[in-house]
Design a protein around this motif. Structure first.
Motif, mmCIF file in Angstrom:
data_model
loop_
_atom_site.group_PDB
_atom_site.id
_atom_site.type_symbol
_atom_site.label_atom_id
_atom_site.label_comp_id
_atom_site.label_asym_id
_atom_site.label_seq_id
_atom_site.Cartn_x
_atom_site.Cartn_y
_atom_site.Cartn_z
ATOM 1 N N ARG A 217 0.841 -1.202 0.000
ATOM 2 C CA ARG A 217 0.000 0.000 0.000
ATOM 3 C C ARG A 217 0.870 1.243 0.000
ATOM 4 N NH1 ARG A 217 -4.311 0.698 4.447
ATOM 5 N NH2 ARG A 217 -5.363 1.936 2.891
ATOM 6 N N HIS A 221 0.488 4.175 -2.638
ATOM 7 C CA HIS A 221 0.108 5.516 -2.204
ATOM 8 C C HIS A 221 1.175 6.543 -2.568
ATOM 9 C CE1 HIS A 221 -3.044 4.011 0.923
ATOM 10 N NE2 HIS A 221 -3.279 3.618 -0.307
ATOM 11 N N ALA A 224 0.364 7.389 -5.966
ATOM 12 C CA ALA A 224 -0.879 8.160 -5.993
ATOM 13 C C ALA A 224 -0.627 9.619 -5.610
ATOM 14 C CB ALA A 224 -1.908 7.539 -5.046
ATOM 15 N N LEU A 230 -4.207 16.042 -5.235
ATOM 16 C CA LEU A 230 -5.553 16.327 -4.736
ATOM 17 C C LEU A 230 -6.384 15.043 -4.700
ATOM 18 C CD1 LEU A 230 -7.710 18.316 -3.835
ATOM 19 C CD2 LEU A 230 -8.283 18.682 -6.248
ATOM 20 N N GLY A 231 -6.272 14.255 -5.767
ATOM 21 C CA GLY A 231 -7.021 13.003 -5.841
ATOM 22 C C GLY A 231 -6.643 12.063 -4.707
ATOM 23 N N ALA A 232 -5.358 12.007 -4.404
ATOM 24 C CA ALA A 232 -4.900 11.148 -3.309
ATOM 25 C C ALA A 232 -5.511 11.624 -2.005
ATOM 26 C CB ALA A 232 -3.377 11.180 -3.230
ATOM 27 N N ARG A 233 -5.495 12.949 -1.813
ATOM 28 C CA ARG A 233 -6.052 13.515 -0.591
ATOM 29 C C ARG A 233 -7.550 13.233 -0.515
ATOM 30 N NH1 ARG A 233 -3.375 18.906 -0.475
ATOM 31 N NH2 ARG A 233 -1.639 18.094 0.741
ATOM 32 N N GLU A 234 -8.240 13.398 -1.647
ATOM 33 C CA GLU A 234 -9.685 13.152 -1.673
ATOM 34 C C GLU A 234 -10.005 11.693 -1.377
ATOM 35 O OE1 GLU A 234 -11.237 16.608 -4.772
ATOM 36 O OE2 GLU A 234 -10.631 14.680 -5.563
ATOM 37 N N SER A 235 -9.067 10.814 -1.734
ATOM 38 C CA SER A 235 -9.285 9.396 -1.456
ATOM 39 C C SER A 235 -8.935 9.053 -0.018
ATOM 40 C CB SER A 235 -8.434 8.538 -2.394
ATOM 41 O OG SER A 235 -8.704 8.871 -3.722
ATOM 42 N N GLY A 236 -8.512 10.047 0.742
ATOM 43 C CA GLY A 236 -8.226 9.815 2.149
ATOM 44 C C GLY A 236 -6.808 9.364 2.424
ATOM 45 N N ILE A 237 -5.961 9.367 1.405
ATOM 46 C CA ILE A 237 -4.574 8.982 1.618
ATOM 47 C C ILE A 237 -3.874 10.085 2.413
ATOM 48 C CG2 ILE A 237 -2.353 8.657 0.459
ATOM 49 C CD1 ILE A 237 -3.941 7.338 -1.834
#
Ligand code: ATP
Ligand code: MG
Lengths: 353, 265
Positions: A217, A221, A224, A230-237
């Motif tokens: 993971r 990550h 990612a 931003l996408g990573a952050r939006e996915s909660g990473i």
């Protein structure tokens, strides 16, 4: 879009080379070019082998055991290990210019602890490695938490580390503490069987971090975060965790190389490491196919890139050719690798990758 | 404006989600002034409004991405503070973002499991993820070359389908969809709408769907809320309103604003 479910289930990966119309010479050229670009690791592997063969035919001393171990342990291992840290950082969109100065400072710290403060060898070594993690944490704090660009952050911390080293050491080389010699040979040494320890460490670290990057993971990550922050952050990473971690790993790699170099050269030298160590690490990463744009990169590629760099360096030396044009080749290699990277990105953007 | 609802008007005990007096500013911009909204179990709520009305801002608050400045979020009767996206997911809330939150460099199946990867510690269970991703996409009727391709190589609609599939198969109890139809062809839009209808029939999942095509959402939603200038200004059952009424409302707001500007100029 017209494939049926059954067909889809059979497709395992994208067909290599993309669609090339038969009989069209340009398309064939594009296809081979594409293959070359995609199989970066294979390409760089071939380059490494060709260089090795070339220098072997030039000088019989090249494939002598002492030269091979020096090429791998003395020259390539530091490139490889630093490249591991830089690859992880470059993938998540950062860079560490300070790592070369961790290389400089870590063995001095070990020396101070053992010779001035009477700390036993093993704790002294561990604390010196810890230094790398601490520097990485500071780089992470300044970059992630305070929001400085990592280029500036690590420029600053690098200078500070260099200044600290020069001030505390009076800019004089010192001997490796006698007490550390026996353990030191497991890190690096030019003698007998231990001449291989540095490269063995490098290979072990490559294996570990290749697996971390491609099979865990954490690695996913990392990609990612570098690919779409931003996408990573939006996915909660947790972007901060990944970046702090990558800086700390890179710092640790610097400390390992610092100790290794000291033991290998059997001296602690304030002029070892520094920017060249860092730049060779970054160069190995770039030649190995890591884009500076984030989101992609491979440890194996960087490993091979480091072997190519080390072979060039060593080959020039051993064949007695003037080493002056060496940097021309290295510069060329960087540019060719980068052109390949950019072309790959373009192809992917065009959906042909 | 019509029907200015008081705080949580029409709210009931059975509501899975209630939003009370939520506001949010970004520097000088006030995105949300005072939002009140409720969502019943199994209900599909359409959240409409013009560009910049604050729809995405509200959605990102509800999925834990950003905190509200003021106000309360009540989940199943209990007030909650959503600490993070992960926290919201634990509570059963999942979102499809307007920007889709896909990672171009990763494969379709890694994107579908992003940050909830199947793991056999410490390794990723790629085979399981690949198989299940393929099954989910096939069940949904999504057409892509392979789950192994990077999402960078997919079309806009395909990418959107991946993002929607990811949320729908996340076992969320509350689904927040930010313009899931934006890049969709006619067939694909129908596919997403069917999916929402399916969820509705099973009655377990509640949905908030943001869209600009009033006709399409009215087909599937139970109720319509209109967000204008950071407030919910309209709340009606979809059977009691129409595309024409909604369009007129939004255009009327635009005209009024225009006139006000002319007058002040
Ligand atoms: N992170 C941010 N920083 C600053 N301003 C923001 C931010 N996010 C949103 N805004 C502002 O808040 C307002 C509402 O934006 P929001 O994205 O919620 O609108 P929207 O209703 O989703 O519009 P659209 O239909 O165009 O998607 C806009 O004026 C926008 O500029
Ligand atoms: Mg929006």
């Amino acid at each position: 879009m017209s494939e049926t479910a059954e067909q889809r289930a059979n497709v395992v990966g994208p067909p290599p080379g993309g669609p090339a119309k038969r009989g069209d010479p340009l398309a064939v050229l594009r296809k081979t070019g594409g293959l070359f670009i995609r199989q970066r690791e294979a390409t760089i592997f071939v380059v490494a082998v060709l260089l090795l063969v070339y220098f072997s035919t030039k000088s019989s001393a090249f494939y002598g055991q002492s030269n091979v171990s020096n090429l791998l342990s003395g020259i390539a291992a530091p490139f490889i290990i630093i490249a591991i840290g830089e690859v992880l950082l470059l993938i998540c969109g950062e860079i560490d210019l300070s790592v070369g100065f961790v290389v400089v400072f870590a063995p001095f710290l070990m020396h101070y602890l053992i010779d001035f403060y009477g700390v036993p060898v093993i704790p002294a070594i561990l604390i010196s490695l810890l230094l790398g993690l601490v520097v990485g944490w500071v780089n992470g704090f300044l970059t992630v938490t305070l929001g400085l660009p990592s280029f500036i952050t690590t420029l600053g911390t690098g200078f500070i580390l260099l200044g600290l080293t020069l001030t505390t050491s009076n800019a004089e080389p010192v001997n490796v503490p006698a007490a550390a010699q026996s353990i030191g040979k497991f890190f690096g040494s030019q003698n007998g069987g231990y001449a291989w320890s540095a490269i063995i460490w490098a290979v072990i670290l490559v294996a570990i971090f290749h697996v971390v990057l491609t099979r865990t993971r954490w690695g996913l990550h990392t990609v990612a975060v570098g690919g779409n922050l931003l996408g990573a952050r939006e996915s909660g990473i947790s972007v901060a965790r990944i970046k702090y971690g990558s800086f700390m790993i890179c710092g640790l790699m610097g400390a390992i190389v610092g100790l290794q170099t000291a033991f290998y050269d059997n001296t602690i030298d304030p002029s070892a490491g520094g920017y060249p160590a860092m730049f060779y690490g970054v160069t190995a990463a770039v030649i190995g196919g890591t884009a500076m744009l984030g989101g992609s990169g491979t440890i194996i590629g960087a490993f091979l890139g480091a072997i190519v760099l080390a072979t060039l360096q060593d080959g020039f030396l051993i064949t007695g050719v003037s080493a002056n044009p060496l940097d021309i080749y290295i510069g060329g290699a960087i540019l060719i690798a980068m052109i390949a990277n950019v072309q790959l990105a373009r192809r992917q953007a065009a959906g042909r990758g | 404006m019509t029907a200015e609802p008081a705080a949580a008007a029409g709210a009931q005990d059975g509501d899975v989600l209630r939003v009370e007096h939520v506001s949010k500013r970004f520097g000088a911009v006030t995105a949300l002034t005072d939002v009140n909204l409720h969502l019943a179990k199994g209900e599909v709520l359409a959240l409409l409004g013009d560009n910049g009305a604050g729809k995405s801002t509200l959605l990102k608050i509800l999925c834990g991405f950003q905190p509200p400045d003021t106000g309360r979020i009540v989940l199943n009767g209990e007030e909650v503070t959503l600490k993070s996206v992960d926290h919201a997911r634990e509570l059963g809330i999942d979102a499809v973002y307007q920007d889709l939150a896909l990672i171009n460099q990763l494969s379709v199946y890694h994107n579908m499991y992003l940050n909830r990867e199947k793991v056999r510690w410490p390794f990723l269970s790629n085979r399981v993820m690949r198989r299940e991703a393929r099954e989910h996409l096939e069940a949904m009727g999504v057409n892509i070359p392979s789950v192994d391709v990077q999402v960078a190589r997919l079309s806009g609609g395909q990418r959107q389908a991946i993002a929607v599939a990811r949320s729908v198969y996340s076992d969320a109890k509350i689904l927040l969809l930010d313009e899931p139809l934006a890049a969709m062809g006619v067939k694909e839009a129908a596919m997403i709408l069917d999916l929402v209808r399916d969820l509705k029939e099973h009655g377990q999942v509640s949905v908030i769907i943001i869209a600009h095509n009033y006709g399409q959402v009215l087909e599937v939603c139970d109720r319509v809320n209109l967000l204008q200038q950071g407030q919910i200004t309209f709340d009606k059952k979809s059977s009691e309103t129409s595309v024409v009424e909604l369009t007129n409302l939004v255009v009327a707001e635009y005209r009024a604003a225009l006139e006000a500007r002319h007058r002040s100029a």
